[in-house]
Write a protein that holds these residues in place. Structure first.
Motif, PDB file in Angstrom:
ATOM      1  N   LEU A   1       0.831  -1.223   0.159  1.00  0.00           N
ATOM      2  CA  LEU A   1       0.044  -0.233   0.207  1.00  0.00           C
ATOM      3  C   LEU A   1       0.733   1.072  -0.047  1.00  0.00           C
ATOM      4  CD1 LEU A   1      -2.901   1.459  -0.403  1.00  0.00           C
ATOM      5  CD2 LEU A   1      -2.706   1.402   2.384  1.00  0.00           C
ATOM      6  N   GLY A   2       1.836   0.878   0.452  1.00  0.00           N
ATOM      7  CA  GLY A   2       2.929   2.244   1.143  1.00  0.00           C
ATOM      8  C   GLY A   2       3.514   2.414  -0.801  1.00  0.00           C
ATOM      9  N   ARG A   3       3.861   1.411  -1.285  1.00  0.00           N
ATOM     10  CA  ARG A   3       4.500   1.706  -2.219  1.00  0.00           C
ATOM     11  C   ARG A   3       3.391   2.501  -3.634  1.00  0.00           C
ATOM     12  NH1 ARG A   3       6.880  -3.564  -0.614  1.00  0.00           N
ATOM     13  NH2 ARG A   3       5.181  -4.176  -2.426  1.00  0.00           N
ATOM     14  N   LEU A   4       1.672   1.772  -3.766  1.00  0.00           N
ATOM     15  CA  LEU A   4       1.366   2.230  -4.439  1.00  0.00           C
ATOM     16  C   LEU A   4       1.220   4.036  -4.345  1.00  0.00           C
ATOM     17  CD1 LEU A   4      -2.120   2.995  -3.773  1.00  0.00           C
ATOM     18  CD2 LEU A   4      -1.485   2.385  -6.406  1.00  0.00           C
ATOM     19  N   ALA A   5       0.982   3.878  -3.161  1.00  0.00           N
ATOM     20  CA  ALA A   5       0.314   5.489  -2.471  1.00  0.00           C
ATOM     21  C   ALA A   5       1.631   6.631  -3.366  1.00  0.00           C
ATOM     22  CB  ALA A   5       0.328   6.125  -1.295  1.00  0.00           C
ATOM     23  N   THR A   6       3.041   5.748  -2.860  1.00  0.00           N
ATOM     24  CA  THR A   6       4.488   6.593  -3.358  1.00  0.00           C
ATOM     25  C   THR A   6       3.843   6.679  -4.304  1.00  0.00           C
ATOM     26  OG1 THR A   6       5.482   5.637  -1.529  1.00  0.00           O
ATOM     27  CG2 THR A   6       6.742   7.193  -3.452  1.00  0.00           C
ATOM     28  N   ALA A   7       3.479   5.916  -5.899  1.00  0.00           N
ATOM     29  CA  ALA A   7       3.723   6.134  -6.723  1.00  0.00           C
ATOM     30  C   ALA A   7       2.779   6.713  -7.216  1.00  0.00           C
ATOM     31  CB  ALA A   7       3.652   4.317  -7.742  1.00  0.00           C
ATOM     32  N   ALA A   8       1.585   6.592  -7.114  1.00  0.00           N
ATOM     33  CA  ALA A   8       0.324   7.253  -7.299  1.00  0.00           C
ATOM     34  C   ALA A   8       0.714   9.209  -6.695  1.00  0.00           C
ATOM     35  CB  ALA A   8      -0.915   7.374  -6.552  1.00  0.00           C
TER      36      ALA A   8
ATOM     37  N   ARG B   1       4.037  10.184  -6.878  1.00  0.00           N
ATOM     38  CA  ARG B   1       4.776  10.997  -7.580  1.00  0.00           C
ATOM     39  C   ARG B   1       4.152  11.297  -8.679  1.00  0.00           C
ATOM     40  NH1 ARG B   1       7.984   6.527  -7.923  1.00  0.00           N
ATOM     41  NH2 ARG B   1       8.915   7.097  -5.516  1.00  0.00           N
ATOM     42  N   VAL B   2       2.890  10.970  -9.766  1.00  0.00           N
ATOM     43  CA  VAL B   2       2.270  11.372 -10.513  1.00  0.00           C
ATOM     44  C   VAL B   2       1.569  12.302 -10.399  1.00  0.00           C
ATOM     45  CG1 VAL B   2       3.237   9.146 -12.111  1.00  0.00           C
ATOM     46  CG2 VAL B   2       1.058   9.136 -11.031  1.00  0.00           C
ATOM     47  N   GLY B   3       0.967  12.679  -9.185  1.00  0.00           N
ATOM     48  CA  GLY B   3      -0.001  13.811  -9.065  1.00  0.00           C
ATOM     49  C   GLY B   3      -1.135  13.201  -8.702  1.00  0.00           C
ATOM     50  N   GLN B   4      -0.862  11.820  -8.404  1.00  0.00           N
ATOM     51  CA  GLN B   4      -2.372  10.789  -7.789  1.00  0.00           C
ATOM     52  C   GLN B   4      -2.775  10.796  -6.441  1.00  0.00           C
ATOM     53  OE1 GLN B   4      -2.640   7.426 -10.021  1.00  0.00           O
ATOM     54  NE2 GLN B   4      -3.623   8.485 -11.965  1.00  0.00           N
ATOM     55  N   GLY B   5      -4.220  11.239  -6.796  1.00  0.00           N
ATOM     56  CA  GLY B   5      -4.816  10.655  -5.152  1.00  0.00           C
ATOM     57  C   GLY B   5      -4.742  10.137  -4.386  1.00  0.00           C
ATOM     58  N   VAL B   6      -5.477   8.813  -3.067  1.00  0.00           N
ATOM     59  CA  VAL B   6      -5.840   7.507  -3.449  1.00  0.00           C
ATOM     60  C   VAL B   6      -6.687   7.702  -2.230  1.00  0.00           C
ATOM     61  CG1 VAL B   6      -5.546   5.420  -2.477  1.00  0.00           C
ATOM     62  CG2 VAL B   6      -3.502   6.916  -3.509  1.00  0.00           C
ATOM     63  N   LEU B   7      -7.810   6.918  -3.494  1.00  0.00           N
ATOM     64  CA  LEU B   7      -9.473   6.156  -2.640  1.00  0.00           C
ATOM     65  C   LEU B   7     -10.027   5.183  -2.545  1.00  0.00           C
ATOM     66  CD1 LEU B   7     -12.402   7.966  -1.875  1.00  0.00           C
ATOM     67  CD2 LEU B   7     -13.099   7.208  -4.296  1.00  0.00           C
ATOM     68  N   VAL B   8     -10.345   4.407  -1.077  1.00  0.00           N
ATOM     69  CA  VAL B   8     -10.205   3.627  -0.880  1.00  0.00           C
ATOM     70  C   VAL B   8     -11.323   2.702  -0.669  1.00  0.00           C
ATOM     71  CG1 VAL B   8      -8.944   1.087   0.557  1.00  0.00           C
ATOM     72  CG2 VAL B   8      -7.785   3.463   0.039  1.00  0.00           C
ATOM     73  N   ASP B   9     -12.201   1.797  -0.525  1.00  0.00           N
ATOM     74  CA  ASP B   9     -13.335   1.618  -0.251  1.00  0.00           C
ATOM     75  C   ASP B   9     -13.330   0.782   1.773  1.00  0.00           C
ATOM     76  OD1 ASP B   9     -15.563   0.706  -0.223  1.00  0.00           O
ATOM     77  OD2 ASP B   9     -15.881  -0.319  -2.208  1.00  0.00           O
TER      78      ASP B   9
END
Length: 802
Positions: A82-89, A91-99
Motif C-alpha cells: 500500500l505504501g508503494r502504491l501510494a508513493t507511486a500515485a 509521485r504522478v500527482g494522483q490521490g488515493v480513494l479506498v473502499d
C-alpha cells in the motif's frame, strides 16, 4: 460517538477531479496497481480508487468479507505494498480513494476472524459481544450458526431437533469442534470429561443448526441474507475506534486521501457514523454507497461529498432511450407476462416474498422489539407489510417520517384488517430512539435490495438496460429538458458527488446497456426476432427468456462460458423455475443448451449476429454518448477498470475479469501520436473520448464550474444533448437510428459564444456563435469543445498545459 484524541488528524480537505476504480485481488495486487499509475496518469485519471484492502477471508476476490481490521490484506500485497502504491500515485500527482466496509465482517471461517472466534468461545461474556448485533435471549443464550446439512432422518423445516442427526458428524480435534471443514472453539472446561462431540456442542455458547433455519430463526444481524457476513455495531465508540484505527492511520500518514463507505444503510446511525469518520480524518473526502429512489435526495446534513453515482447512471441511461418505443415494449411485456404488469406491484410482491422468506428472521427480530398486546404473528405480518410497501431503501429518522406514512397508507389499503396494528406500530417505528425503529431502518434496505435488485430486476424484461442498481425500471426515458434539470440540481447540491456508468455491482456493463437501449428504437424488429428465438428454444418462462436474449444480444460476442454462467445466475435469482436452494436440473440443462446454440454455428447464431449487426453502430453511438455525458456532467466521474474500451461485462463475477492494460497502453500511445480511430469493435474511439475528457477535467477545472444547457435549433434538435460546463461544451447524439431515418442533422445548429472552439477529439476548429452540428459531428457522434485560448492552450496529446 466519543473518539480518542490520538485518532484526530489534520489534513487538508481535498477532492478528486476524477477517479479510476481498480479491483485489488491476489491476482492483481497493490504492486500491480502501482505498475499502472503512469498509464492512469496518461489517461487523465486524477485519483486511484481501490476496492477494500483490509484482511479478508482467504480466497476472497472482492474484499467485503473483512476478518481483521488491523491488517492490509497480505494476499493483496500488505501494508508495504500500500505504501508503494501510494508513493507511486502521489509521485504522478494522483490521490488515493479506498473502499471501506463498516457494516459487517466475514465469519465464514471463524478461525480467521479473532472477534468472531472470541464471541463463539465466550458468548455474552466475550469482550466482543457488544460489537455484534446478537439477540441472545431469542437464542437461549447461544448464537445460532446455520451450517448443518439436511438430516435425512428428520424434519429439517421446523422443530428444536431439526438437523440433530447431523451433530453425530461432529468431531473433537486439537481442542476444537469440527464439522467437516468447519472449525469452532470450545468454551473453557467444556470438553474435559470424555463427553461425546454432540454433548460438548450442547455446552457451547453457539448452536450449530440446519442451514434452512437461517431464514426464520437466525439471531444475529447479517449483511442482507448472507449468513457468512455478520453485522457489527460501529455506533459503539470502541467498535468504531478498533475497526477504523488502521483506516485512520492511512489517512493520517498521508497514504490515502479519501474513503468510500460501503452500505451505510445497514448502520444503526449513518449520520452519526459519518460525523465520527469526519472527525477522525479531519474532513477527508468521503463518499457513501447509497442508492436513491426517484426524486429522493441524500440528507444534506451528512458529512459526505455525495454518493458513488448510481443516480447519475440512471439519468444518463434514460436520456438516450427513445420514449416512442415504450407502448410497443409495454405491450410485448404484457403478452409475455400473460397480463399487464405494474412495476410497483411486482416490487411489492417480491419484497413481501423476501420479508416472508430469506429475511423472515429480521422481521421477527423487529416484532420482538415491540411491546406486544397482539398475537406475535399479527405484529410480524404488519411489519412485513410495511417493509414491503416502503418506498425507499430506508429512512434516517427524524428524516423519512413521510416515507413511513406512505408505507402505512399503502399497507392499510392493501390489508385493511391490519390497520389497528399498523396504527399501534407507527409511533414506535417513527421514534428515532426506539430499538424497533432502529432495526426497521436497518432492515428496510435489505428487503428492498433482495426483493428488487435480486428478484424483480430478473422478472421484468421490458427493456433491461433500465434494470440497473440505483435505477427505477418504471421510468422508461427522460427528456433532454428533464436531464438538464437534474444536472443543474446535482451541480447546486452535491457537485463533488461521484458519477459512474459501471461498477462491480452493476447488472450489465455500460456498453451492454447502451446496445440494449437501441431496442426502444426498433421494438417491432425486436419482437419479431424474440418470437423466433423463443420458438426455437423455449424455456417455459417467457419474461425471463426476453431478459436472457437481451443479455446475449447486448454482450455479443461473448463466450459460451460467460453466457452460461450469466444465464444460470440470472435464472436462479429470478427464482421462477429454479433457485439457488431448489435447483431444477431439467430447466438448467435447457439453459445450457440455449447458450450452446447461441454461440455455435447455426440458425440461432445467425439470427443473433444479424440483429447485432443492425444494432451495432447505434449501440456504439450510445456508448460514446453515455461516456462523454458521464465524464463531463456535474460530479466526480469514475471510470471502472477497463471501461475506457468497450465494457460488455454482465453481472458479478463477470465484471471482475482481468483487464488487459498492455493493450490499452498501446492504443493510447497511438492516439497520442495523432491516430484518429474509427468507431469500431476495437473500442479505441471510446478510449479517445475518455482520455480527452479526463485530461481536460484534470488540467482545466476552470472550464467545469457551472452547468448550462446549450440551445439547439433545427430539424435534429431532439437528437442532441448539449451543455456548457463553463467553457467545456459537450455534444452527444441520442436516438441515432431515428436520426439516420430522418436524414441526419440537416439544418441543426447550436448557439455558443462568438469565439473559436476546438473539438478536442478531432482537433478541428469551429467559429461561433452558430455551429453547424453536421460539421461538428461529422466524424464522431460526440464532440468535446473547448474555447480557444492561445495564451493557455491544452495539449490533447498529454492533457497537460502546453
Amino acid at each position: 460517538m466519543t473518539l480518542d484524541a490520538d485518532l484526530f488528524v489534520t489534513v487538508p480537505v481535498v477532492a478528486p477531479l476524477s477517479t479510476y476504480r481498480l479491483q485489488i485481488t491476489a491476482g492483481f495486487d497493490l504492486d500491480a496497481a502501482a505498475g499502472i499509475v503512469d498509464y492512469l496518469r496518461d489517461l487523465g485519471a486524477d485519483w486511484v480508487y481501490l476496492s477494500p484492502l483490509l484482511k479478508a477471508e482467504d480466497g476472497s476476490d472482492h474484499g467485503y468479507d473483512v476478518v481483521d481490521h488491523c491488517l492490509v490484506d497480505p494476499a493483496r500485497g500488505g501494508a508495504d505494498a500500500l505504501g508503494r502504491l501510494a508513493t507511486a500515485a502521489h509521485r504522478v500527482g494522483q490521490g488515493v480513494l479506498v473502499d471501506i466496509v463498516p457494516n459487517h465482517v466475514g465469519v465464514a471461517t471463524p478461525r480467521q476472524n479473532p472477534w468472531w472466534w472470541d464471541l463463539l468461545q465466550n458468548g455474552e461474556q466475550s469482550r466482543y459481544a457488544e460489537a455484534f448485533d446478537v439477540d441472545w435471549e431469542f437464542g437461549s443464550g447461544r448464537i445460532r450458526i446455520p451450517v448443518l446439512g439436511d438430516d435425512q432422518g428428520g424434519d429439517v423445516q421446523r422443530g428444536d431437533d431439526q438437523g440433530r442427526g447431523e451433530l453425530d458428524r461432529l468431531e473433537l480435534v486439537d481442542g476444537e469442534l469440527r464439522y467437516f471443514d468447519n472449525r469452532y472453539p470450545l468454551a473453557s472446561g467444556t470438553a474435559d470429561d470424555g463427553a461425546s462431540p454432540a454433548d460438548v456442542h450442547d455446552r457451547q455458547h453457539y448452536e450449530l443448526v440446519n442451514w434452512r433455519r437461517a431464514d426464520a430463526e437466525l439471531n444475529y444481524r447479517r449483511f442482507f441474507a448472507v449468513n457468512s457476513l455478520a453485522g457489527i455495531r460501529v455506533d459503539v465508540p470502541w467498535v468504531f475506534e478498533e475497526s477504523h484505527r488502521e483506516i485512520v492511520r492511512w489517512v493520517k500518514d498521508g497514504l490515502v486521501q479519501g474513503l468510500r463507505v460501503d452500505h451505510p444503510d445497514g448502520l444503526a446511525d449513518p449520520a452519526g457514523y459519518l460525523e465520527a469518520l469526519r472527525r477522525a480524518t479531519d474532513g477527508a473526502y468521503v463518499l457513501v454507497e447509497k442508492i436513491l429512489e426517484g426524486p429522493e435526495q441524500l440528507p444534506s446534513s451528512w458529512a459526505t461529498a455525495g454518493t458513488t453515482g448510481y443516480d447519475a447512471l440512471a439519468d444518463v441511461d434514460r436520456v438516450l432511450v427513445d420514449p416512442a418505443g415504450q407502448p410497443a415494449l409495454d405491450a410485448l411485456e404484457s403478452r409475455l407476462q400473460g397480463d399487464t404488469v405494474a412495476w410497483n406491484d411486482l416490487v411489492f410482491r417480491n419484497k413481501r416474498a423476501v420479508a416472508d422468506g430469506i429475511l423472515r428472521s429480521e422481521v421477527l427480530r423487529i416484532a420482538r422489539l415491540v411491546p406486544n398486546d397482539e398475537e406475535a404473528d399479527t405484529t410480524a405480518d404488519a411489519v412485513a407489510e410495511l417493509l414491503a410497501w416502503f418506498p425507499v431503501y430506508r429512512s434516517y429518522l427524524p428524516l423519512g417520517q413521510g416515507d413511513l406514512q406512505v408505507a402505512a397508507g399503502r399497507s392499510i389499503t392493501h390489508r385493511p384488517h391490519l390497520e389497528a396494528e399498523i396504527d399501534r406500530l407507527l409511533p414506535l417505528l417513527g421514534d428515532p430512539g426506539h430499538p424497533a425503529a432502529v432495526r426497521f431502518q436497518q432492515t428496510s434496505g435489505m428487503v428492498m435490495a433482495k426483493g428488487v435488485e435480486d428478484r424483480a430486476y430478473y422478472r421484468f424484461g421490458r427493456l433491461t438496460s433500465l434494470n440497473e442498481v440505483g435505477a427505477d425500471p418504471d421510468e422508461f426515458a427522460v427528456t433532454v429538458a428533464e436531464f438538464h434539470d437534474r444536472q443543474r440540481a446535482r451541480q447546486a447540491s452535491f457537485p463533488r458527488s461521484m458519477t459512474t456508468l459501471s461498477t462491480h455491482d452493476t447488472k450489465r456493463g455500460e456498453d451492454v446497456r447502451a446496445r440494449i437501449s437501441v431496442l426502444a428504437e426498433i421494438p417491432a424488429e425486436w419482437e419479431a426476432a424474440l418470437d423466433q428465438l423463443r420458438e426455437a428454444h423455449p424455456l417455459g418462462d417467457a419474461p425471463f427468456e426476453n431478459l436472457l436474449w437481451q443479455a446475449i444480444v447486448g454482450s455479443w460476442p461473448a463466450s459460451r462460458e460467460r453466457l452460461a454462467a450469466y444465464a444460470l445466475k440470472a435464472a436462479r435469482e429470478a427464482g421462477t423455475i429454479t433457485t439457488w436452494t431448489e435447483q431444477n436440473a431439467e430447466f438448467e440443462a435447457k439453459l445450457g443448451d440455449l447458450v450452446a446454440f447461441a454461440t455455435s454455428p447455426g440458425s440461432t447464431h445467425d439470427l443473433i449476429a444479424a440483429l447485432v449487426e443492425r444494432m451495432q453502430q447505434a449501440g456504439w453511438s450510445n456508448s460514446l454518448a453515455l461516456k462523454l455525458l458521464q465524464l463531463t456532467m456535474p460530479g466526480v466521474p469514475d471510470v471502472y477498470q477497463g471501461s475506457e474500451l468497450w465494457e460488455t461485462s454482465l453481472v458479478d463475477p463477470d465484471n471482475r475479469r482481468t483487464v488487459d492494460y498492455t493493450l490499452r497502453r498501446q492504443l493510447l500511445t497511438r492516439i497520442d501520436s495523432g491516430w484518429l480511430p474509427e468507431v469500431d469493435e476495437t473500442g479505441a474511439a471510446k478510449l479517445l473520448v475518455t482520455a480527452r475528457a479526463l485530461r481536460l477535467r484534470r488540467d482545466r477545472p476552470d472550464q467545469f464550474t457551472r452547468y448550462a444547457p446549450v440551445p439547439v435549433f433545427g430539424s435534429g434538435a431532439s437528437h442532441l444533448v448539449a451543455f456548457d460546463r463553463g467553457g467545456a461544451i459537450t455534444l452527444a447524439t441520442r436516438l441515432p437510428i431515428g436520426l439516420q431515418e430522418a436524414g441526419g442533422w440537416g439544418d441543426t445548429t447550436i448557439a455558443v459564444a462568438g469565439r473559436a472552439y476546438i473539438d478536442l477529439l478531432t482537433q478541428e476548429r469551429f467559429e461561433g456563435p452558430n455551429l453547424d452540428v453536421a460539421q461538428v459531428l461529422a466524424h464522431y457522434p460526440v464532440a468535446l469543445l473547448a474555447a480557444v485560448d492561445d495564451r493557455n492552450p491544452v495539449s490533447t496529446h498529454t492533457g497537460r498545459h502546453a
